[in-house]
Design an enzyme around this catalytic site. Structure first.
Site, short mmCIF file in Angstrom:
data_model
loop_
_atom_site.label_atom_id
_atom_site.label_comp_id
_atom_site.label_asym_id
_atom_site.label_seq_id
_atom_site.Cartn_x
_atom_site.Cartn_y
_atom_site.Cartn_z
N THR A 244 0.83 -1.20 0.00
CA THR A 244 0.00 0.00 0.00
C THR A 244 0.87 1.25 0.00
O THR A 244 0.59 2.22 -0.72
CB THR A 244 -0.93 0.02 1.23
OG1 THR A 244 -1.75 -1.16 1.21
CG2 THR A 244 -1.82 1.24 1.22
N GLY A 245 1.93 1.23 0.82
CA GLY A 245 2.85 2.36 0.83
C GLY A 245 3.53 2.55 -0.51
O GLY A 245 3.60 3.67 -1.04
N TRP B 60 2.47 1.67 -3.40
CA TRP B 60 1.49 2.11 -4.40
C TRP B 60 1.42 3.63 -4.45
O TRP B 60 1.23 4.21 -5.52
CB TRP B 60 0.12 1.54 -4.07
CG TRP B 60 -0.95 1.89 -5.07
CD1 TRP B 60 -1.26 1.21 -6.21
CD2 TRP B 60 -1.86 3.01 -5.02
NE1 TRP B 60 -2.30 1.85 -6.87
CE2 TRP B 60 -2.68 2.93 -6.17
CE3 TRP B 60 -2.05 4.05 -4.11
CZ2 TRP B 60 -3.68 3.87 -6.42
CZ3 TRP B 60 -3.03 4.99 -4.37
CH2 TRP B 60 -3.84 4.89 -5.51
N HIS B 61 1.60 4.26 -3.30
CA HIS B 61 1.48 5.72 -3.25
C HIS B 61 2.67 6.44 -3.85
O HIS B 61 2.55 7.61 -4.25
CB HIS B 61 1.26 6.18 -1.80
CG HIS B 61 -0.13 5.95 -1.30
ND1 HIS B 61 -0.55 4.75 -0.77
CD2 HIS B 61 -1.21 6.78 -1.26
CE1 HIS B 61 -1.82 4.85 -0.43
NE2 HIS B 61 -2.25 6.06 -0.72
N GLY B 62 3.83 5.79 -3.91
CA GLY B 62 4.98 6.46 -4.48
C GLY B 62 6.23 5.61 -4.41
O GLY B 62 6.35 4.73 -3.55
#
Length: 320
Positions: free
Chosen positions: A230-231, A233-235
């Site tokens: 998830t982390g 995915w953000h950048g």
């Protein structure tokens, strides 16, 4: 996923290889296709749903193209799973009432973005443009609270506009936010914040890994995997990975330790504790490195020796 990885993470991978082996591999930064994370996950939801037999393969190229390139939510979400919209692609109605509701959603979202997010965000931008080491406790807290509000009004504003545009064309998209800062726990927060992303990782990563059905150790591993991804995915940076792991660890702690205590706390205390934890999490999110996040947290808790307050904050607010 390879296409997403190539465009979004190739530079990050090369940088880390160079750091580990002391190499000098050269690379040229690639321009990132707008919205690639969102529409990649939408395409994956279709492929996986067809593979699992949950939906039939879409033979109509126009309907399929509409799903993939639907402009209201293409570049900023919410992430629309194919199973949620399959029937709407070929059978939907546009009514005056639904069109009116869409306008209301759109205006509300636009107001969140223009009136609140941009205005509040100016404080955060001004504070963080200077030297973090010179920030007082109050100034650093005011800035991160402004960022906390900015990112909510910005992102939920885009989502509301997307939902509104969808309604105008007869589509019903999932709600992406549900008053997340009223959450009483971290689990509750992630059931209210970026709901479409949380649902995607739950359905296509956490549950297929075994969820919580294979014992405590496997559950902990699954949670850490999901939140690391998830982390990422953000950048493409370690601060995003750290932000994801931060929430993974918190959810594990909450699940096995804190939940019993939390049930005994007054609702307002649970909301306040959760809000402070989320605020601290945003420091990892907006920092450019782990060191920068540590320095900012130090400013928030008085570790840089500046003290509780100074006149800089008031001068800043007067100039905005």
């Amino acid at each position: 996923l390879f296409m997403l990885g190539f465009f979004k993470y190739s530079g990050f991978i090369v940088e880390n290889i160079n750091a580990v082996i002391g190499g000098k591999i050269e690379y040229e930064g690639l321009p990132l296709p707008v919205g690639i994370s969102f529409y990649t996950f939408q395409i994956l939801s279709y492929v996986i749903a067809v593979y699992k037999g949950e939906v039939k393969a879409q033979k109509n190229i126009v309907a399929f193209g509409a799903y993939i390139s639907m402009f209201p939510q293409l570049i900023a979400g919410p992430i629309v799973q194919y199973s949620d919209i399959e029937k709407q692609l070929t059978s939907r109605t546009v009514t005056i009432e639904k069109f009116y509701d869409g306008i209301i959603y759109f205006i509300r979202g636009l107001g969140k973005k223009v009136l609140f997010a941009n205005t509040i965000g100016a404080v955060y931008t001004q504070v963080t443009a200077g030297d973090i080491a010179s920030l007082s406790v109050v100034t650093s807290w005011v800035a991160v609270i402004c960022y906390t509000l900015q990112i909510y009004f910005d992102f939920s504003g885009y989502s509301d506009m997307a939902v509104g545009l969808g309604k105008m064309m007869g589509f019903e998209f999932v709600q992406n936010f549900n008053y997340p800062y009223k959450a009483k726990s971290i689990k509750d927060f992630w059931s209210r914040w970026h709901i479409s992303l949380s649902s995607w990782f739950r359905d296509y990563v956490y549950i297929p890994l075994g969820g919580n059905r294979k014992g405590n150790i496997r559950t902990i591993i699954n949670i850490l995997i999901v939140w690391s991804l998830t982390g990422m995915w953000h950048g493409a940076a370690w601060n995003f990975v750290l932000w994801g792991v931060y929430y993974g660890v918190l959810l594990i702690f909450e699940k096995y330790v804190y939940s019993k205590v939390q049930k005994k706390l007054p609702a307002i205390v649970s909301i306040l504790v959760t809000f402070i934890i989320v605020i601290i999490g945003w420091v990892f999110f907006f920092s450019n490195s782990f060191g920068e996040s540590v320095n900012y947290l130090g400013a928030m808790f008085g570790a840089n020796g500046i003290g509780f307050d100074n006149t800089g904050l008031f001068l800043l607010l007067n100039n905005l």
